[in-house]
Design a protein around this motif. Structure first.
Motif, short mmCIF file in Angstrom:
data_model
loop_
_atom_site.label_atom_id
_atom_site.label_comp_id
_atom_site.label_asym_id
_atom_site.label_seq_id
_atom_site.Cartn_x
_atom_site.Cartn_y
_atom_site.Cartn_z
N VAL A 26 -1.46 -2.35 -9.22
CA VAL A 26 -0.67 -2.12 -10.43
C VAL A 26 0.73 -2.69 -10.26
N TYR A 27 1.33 -2.52 -9.09
CA TYR A 27 2.66 -3.07 -8.84
C TYR A 27 2.64 -4.59 -8.93
N LYS A 28 1.63 -5.21 -8.32
CA LYS A 28 1.52 -6.67 -8.37
C LYS A 28 1.32 -7.15 -9.80
N TRP A 29 0.59 -6.42 -10.61
CA TRP A 29 0.36 -6.81 -11.99
C TRP A 29 1.63 -6.73 -12.82
N TRP A 30 2.42 -5.66 -12.66
CA TRP A 30 3.56 -5.43 -13.54
C TRP A 30 4.80 -6.21 -13.15
N ARG A 31 4.88 -6.68 -11.93
CA ARG A 31 6.10 -7.38 -11.53
C ARG A 31 6.06 -8.84 -11.99
N LYS A 32 7.22 -9.42 -12.19
CA LYS A 32 7.34 -10.83 -12.56
C LYS A 32 7.34 -11.67 -11.29
N GLY A 40 8.57 -11.39 -21.42
CA GLY A 40 7.38 -11.62 -22.23
C GLY A 40 6.43 -10.46 -22.13
N PRO A 41 5.40 -10.44 -22.97
CA PRO A 41 4.42 -9.35 -22.92
C PRO A 41 3.60 -9.40 -21.64
N ILE A 42 3.26 -8.25 -21.12
CA ILE A 42 2.49 -8.15 -19.89
C ILE A 42 1.00 -8.31 -20.16
N GLY A 43 0.50 -7.60 -21.16
CA GLY A 43 -0.92 -7.69 -21.49
C GLY A 43 -1.76 -6.69 -20.71
N VAL A 44 -3.04 -6.95 -20.70
CA VAL A 44 -4.03 -6.09 -20.08
C VAL A 44 -4.34 -6.63 -18.68
N PRO A 45 -4.49 -5.76 -17.68
CA PRO A 45 -4.83 -6.27 -16.35
C PRO A 45 -6.09 -7.15 -16.38
N LEU A 46 -6.02 -8.23 -15.64
CA LEU A 46 -7.07 -9.24 -15.48
C LEU A 46 -7.26 -10.14 -16.71
N LEU A 47 -6.88 -9.72 -17.89
CA LEU A 47 -7.03 -10.54 -19.09
C LEU A 47 -5.70 -11.05 -19.63
N GLY A 48 -4.62 -10.37 -19.27
CA GLY A 48 -3.31 -10.76 -19.78
C GLY A 48 -3.21 -10.50 -21.27
N MET A 77 -1.71 -15.19 -18.99
CA MET A 77 -3.03 -15.59 -19.49
C MET A 77 -4.01 -15.44 -18.34
N GLY A 78 -4.81 -14.39 -18.40
CA GLY A 78 -5.69 -14.08 -17.28
C GLY A 78 -4.83 -13.62 -16.12
N LEU A 79 -4.91 -14.32 -15.00
CA LEU A 79 -4.11 -13.98 -13.83
C LEU A 79 -2.91 -14.91 -13.66
N GLU A 80 -2.74 -15.87 -14.56
CA GLU A 80 -1.67 -16.86 -14.45
C GLU A 80 -0.50 -16.49 -15.35
N ASP A 81 0.72 -16.66 -14.84
CA ASP A 81 1.92 -16.52 -15.65
C ASP A 81 2.30 -17.88 -16.19
N VAL A 82 2.54 -17.95 -17.51
CA VAL A 82 2.83 -19.21 -18.19
C VAL A 82 4.16 -19.07 -18.91
#
Length: 143
Positions: A26-32, A40-48, A77-82
């Motif tokens: 969760v920490y890895k997902w929420w951090r920039k 920008g919007p964070i989105g849903v884990p694994l789907l962005g 977008m998915g697991l990539e930050d764009v």
């Protein structure tokens, strides 16, 4: 008695490990990716933000940009930050005024799987070595 204690200890350790892993994910997902990364919007884990795009993703991105995040924003977008540039001024600033900083290629998981150690010619970092090789290749193809 001893087996009951070891069972309780094993259950406690397993629970602690699972909770630690969940917290780390969760920490890895929420951090920039870094401190100066655009908002920008964070989105849903694994789907962005992919579930929020709908039929016209460009309209949703424009709406987020105008209403909340500004002309330079990031989306997951998915697991990539764009990073998304949503104005002519932001595009000119990035690609014309700071062209050398934005002219490299992003590292992608698909290309890392190919194990191109030097990046080939297409995915080489934008350095003076790259410029010389590109100039040589273009000159050779012209001739």
């Amino acid at each position: 008695m001893l087996s009951m204690i070891t069972d309780n200890l094993t259950t406690f350790l397993a629970t602690w490990i699972v909770l630690t892993l969940i917290f780390a994910l969760v920490y890895k997902w929420w951090r920039k990716p870094h401190r100066n990364f655009p908002p920008g919007p964070i989105g849903v884990p694994l789907l962005g933000v992919l579930p929020y795009f709908g039929e016209n993703p460009e309209q949703n991105i424009r709406k987020w940009s105008e209403e909340q995040y500004g002309p330079v924003m990031s989306i997951r977008m998915g697991l990539e930050d764009v990073v998304v540039l949503n104005s002519v001024d932001a595009i000119m600033q990035a690609f014309v005024k700071q062209g050398s900083q934005f002219s490299g290629r992003p590292s992608s998981g698909a290309f890392q799987l190919l194990d191109m150690q030097d990046g080939g010619l297409s995915f080489k970092p934008y350095t003076s070595d790259y410029k010389h090789q590109k100039k040589f290749v273009l000159k050779t193809f012209r001739e």
